[in-house]
Design a protein around this motif. Structure first.
Motif, mmCIF file in Angstrom:
data_model
loop_
_atom_site.group_PDB
_atom_site.id
_atom_site.type_symbol
_atom_site.label_atom_id
_atom_site.label_comp_id
_atom_site.label_asym_id
_atom_site.label_seq_id
_atom_site.Cartn_x
_atom_site.Cartn_y
_atom_site.Cartn_z
ATOM 1 N N LYS A 17 0.835 -1.210 0.000
ATOM 2 C CA LYS A 17 0.000 0.000 0.000
ATOM 3 C C LYS A 17 0.866 1.254 0.000
ATOM 4 O O LYS A 17 0.584 2.219 -0.716
ATOM 5 C CB LYS A 17 -0.942 -0.007 1.201
ATOM 6 C CG LYS A 17 -2.070 -1.011 1.056
ATOM 7 C CD LYS A 17 -3.012 -0.961 2.225
ATOM 8 C CE LYS A 17 -4.131 -1.973 2.026
ATOM 9 N NZ LYS A 17 -5.226 -1.771 2.957
ATOM 10 N N SER A 124 -5.378 3.068 -0.787
ATOM 11 C CA SER A 124 -5.136 2.241 0.406
ATOM 12 C C SER A 124 -6.296 1.307 0.725
ATOM 13 O O SER A 124 -6.203 0.507 1.648
ATOM 14 C CB SER A 124 -4.892 3.134 1.616
ATOM 15 O OG SER A 124 -3.796 3.948 1.399
ATOM 16 N N ASN A 125 -7.402 1.463 -0.006
ATOM 17 C CA ASN A 125 -8.609 0.667 0.263
ATOM 18 C C ASN A 125 -9.064 0.815 1.706
ATOM 19 O O ASN A 125 -9.364 -0.173 2.383
ATOM 20 C CB ASN A 125 -8.375 -0.806 -0.057
ATOM 21 C CG ASN A 125 -8.071 -1.037 -1.505
ATOM 22 O OD1 ASN A 125 -8.758 -0.503 -2.369
ATOM 23 N ND2 ASN A 125 -7.034 -1.806 -1.791
#
Length: 126
Positions: A17, A124-125
């Motif tokens: 990420k 980054s979800n």
């Protein structure tokens, strides 16, 4: 850099990420911090010169984690914090709480804060 031990799977997830975030031109730093302000994964984009030495960065990380955790005390009344931002003369910093970790990101000071925060969330979800 100070790295706190986490399991390998977590480390690779956080590291991936951070690498995705660091591909964005406006992002200077992306890192995941534990509850003691230790850097678990991430770091500065290649070619970026840190504005502080390692010990000053660790103090900033501790302050960031403490502030993020303190803000959670008001979640009941005000709702959950989506993210926090500090605009400074030389950088903008973003803080996202993810369970027991904090994602700390810094960007160039000239960016659109909301646009960059949404980009961080998407990448980054979160």
């Amino acid at each position: 850099m100070m790295f706190q031990s986490v399991n390998l799977e977590e480390y690779y997830l956080y590291h991936r990420k951070c690498n995705l975030l660091l591909e964005e031109p406006e992002i200077r730093f992306a890192g995941f911090l534990d509850s003691m302000g230790n850097l678990i994964a991430g770091g500065f984009k290649e070619g970026i010169v840190p504005l502080h030495d390692e010990s000053e960065r660790w103090k900033l990380h501790i302050e960031t984690v403490l502030r993020a955790k303190t803000e959670q005390d008001f979640d009941y009344d005000l709702g959950e914090v989506e993210y926090s931002v500090s605009r400074r003369k030389k950088v903008i910093t973003y803080t996202f709480v993810l369970e027991d970790k904090v994602l700390f990101v810094s960007s160039e000071p000239t960016v659109d804060i909301e646009k960059t925060a949404q980009k961080i969330i998407k990448i980054s979800n979160i």
